[in-house]
Scaffold this active site. Structure first.
Site, PDB file in Angstrom:
ATOM      1  N   HIS A 124       3.765  -5.393   3.179  1.00 66.21           N
ATOM      2  CA  HIS A 124       3.700  -5.968   4.519  1.00 66.21           C
ATOM      3  C   HIS A 124       3.302  -7.437   4.424  1.00 66.21           C
ATOM      4  O   HIS A 124       2.588  -7.835   3.508  1.00 66.21           O
ATOM      5  CB  HIS A 124       2.649  -5.253   5.380  1.00 66.21           C
ATOM      6  CG  HIS A 124       2.953  -3.826   5.659  1.00 66.21           C
ATOM      7  ND1 HIS A 124       3.949  -3.433   6.521  1.00 66.21           N
ATOM      8  CD2 HIS A 124       2.388  -2.693   5.179  1.00 66.21           C
ATOM      9  CE1 HIS A 124       3.970  -2.103   6.569  1.00 66.21           C
ATOM     10  NE2 HIS A 124       3.037  -1.629   5.763  1.00 66.21           N
ATOM     11  N   GLU A 173       0.471  -5.240  11.044  1.00 69.75           N
ATOM     12  CA  GLU A 173       1.101  -4.708   9.843  1.00 69.75           C
ATOM     13  C   GLU A 173       2.571  -5.122   9.805  1.00 69.75           C
ATOM     14  O   GLU A 173       3.133  -5.338   8.738  1.00 69.75           O
ATOM     15  CB  GLU A 173       0.972  -3.186   9.825  1.00 69.75           C
ATOM     16  CG  GLU A 173       1.146  -2.589   8.467  1.00 69.75           C
ATOM     17  CD  GLU A 173       0.807  -1.119   8.442  1.00 69.75           C
ATOM     18  OE1 GLU A 173      -0.269  -0.767   7.926  1.00 69.75           O
ATOM     19  OE2 GLU A 173       1.625  -0.323   8.923  1.00 69.75           O
ATOM     20  N   CYS A 180       6.004   6.094   4.533  1.00 72.67           N
ATOM     21  CA  CYS A 180       4.856   5.268   4.117  1.00 72.67           C
ATOM     22  C   CYS A 180       4.062   5.898   2.979  1.00 72.67           C
ATOM     23  O   CYS A 180       3.103   5.307   2.489  1.00 72.67           O
ATOM     24  CB  CYS A 180       3.951   4.969   5.304  1.00 72.67           C
ATOM     25  SG  CYS A 180       4.740   3.887   6.500  1.00 72.67           S
ATOM     26  N   HIS A 187       0.851  -1.186   0.000  1.00 71.83           N
ATOM     27  CA  HIS A 187       0.000   0.000   0.000  1.00 71.83           C
ATOM     28  C   HIS A 187       0.888   1.239   0.000  1.00 71.83           C
ATOM     29  O   HIS A 187       2.107   1.138   0.090  1.00 71.83           O
ATOM     30  CB  HIS A 187      -0.972   0.002   1.188  1.00 71.83           C
ATOM     31  CG  HIS A 187      -0.336   0.162   2.526  1.00 71.83           C
ATOM     32  ND1 HIS A 187      -1.027   0.612   3.633  1.00 71.83           N
ATOM     33  CD2 HIS A 187       0.926  -0.038   2.971  1.00 71.83           C
ATOM     34  CE1 HIS A 187      -0.218   0.661   4.682  1.00 71.83           C
ATOM     35  NE2 HIS A 187       0.969   0.264   4.304  1.00 71.83           N
ATOM     36  N   HIS A 211      -1.339 -10.394  -2.243  1.00 70.61           N
ATOM     37  CA  HIS A 211      -0.445  -9.989  -3.327  1.00 70.61           C
ATOM     38  C   HIS A 211      -1.046  -8.881  -4.188  1.00 70.61           C
ATOM     39  O   HIS A 211      -0.858  -8.841  -5.406  1.00 70.61           O
ATOM     40  CB  HIS A 211      -0.006 -11.191  -4.170  1.00 70.61           C
ATOM     41  CG  HIS A 211       0.977 -12.043  -3.449  1.00 70.61           C
ATOM     42  ND1 HIS A 211       0.590 -12.995  -2.538  1.00 70.61           N
ATOM     43  CD2 HIS A 211       2.328 -12.061  -3.487  1.00 70.61           C
ATOM     44  CE1 HIS A 211       1.664 -13.577  -2.047  1.00 70.61           C
ATOM     45  NE2 HIS A 211       2.739 -13.025  -2.586  1.00 70.61           N
TER      46      HIS A 211
END
Length: 149
Positions: free
Chosen positions: A31, A135, A25, A16, A75
């Site tokens: 993750h 996470e 981030c 993400h 994925h």
């Protein structure tokens, strides 16, 4: 009759990016997510029922969570649906597994999305008790039904 909590753990890999975030981030990163789903219910008392003595068959819980959460996200790259059309178009042309969501794809917001997907699909006699999403190995967020009543 006593209530029992059942918990099933799931894992999936996903990436993400946090749009407009002022830290690392903001970049696309991945993750190894770990999700715990806990339900609450009473064991079935009808001895003629194939699931006699169970709150819910663990296999049925697994099927439900895989259908609505794990399979769509495993994925995949999770981005906000307002991500620049150029990036989305390029990723789609390259046949990347892309999931566009109407929220910032933080661990916290993902839990709320998971709750919204699971609650209406559980049997009427079963309550979603809690969700926990890791996470990283050391960082997780939790949602509890009892905190939201």
């Amino acid at each position: 009759m006593d209530y029992i909590r059942l918990t099933r753990q799931f894992t999936f890999e996903a990436a993400h990016a946090l749009a407009n975030y002022n830290g690392p981030c903001k970049n696309i990163h991945g993750h190894s997510y770990k999700l715990q789903v806990t339900i609450l219910g009473q064991p079935i008392t009808n001895s003629a029922d194939a699931t006699y003595g169970m709150v819910m068959d663990f296999g049925d819980l697994k099927k439900l969570v895989n259908e609505f959460i794990v399979s769509p996200l495993d994925h995949a790259l999770i981005l906000r649906e307002d991500t620049t059309p150029e990036l989305v178009g390029t990723l789609q042309q390259l046949h990347h597994k892309l999931v566009l969501v109407p929220y910032q794809p933080t661990c916290e917001n993902m839990l709320l999305d998971f709750r919204n997907k699971l609650q209406p699909n559980l049997p009427a006699c079963i309550k979603l008790h809690s969700l926990r999403l890791w996470e990283t190995e050391n960082s997780f967020a939790e949602w509890y039904a009892s905190d939201n009543t």
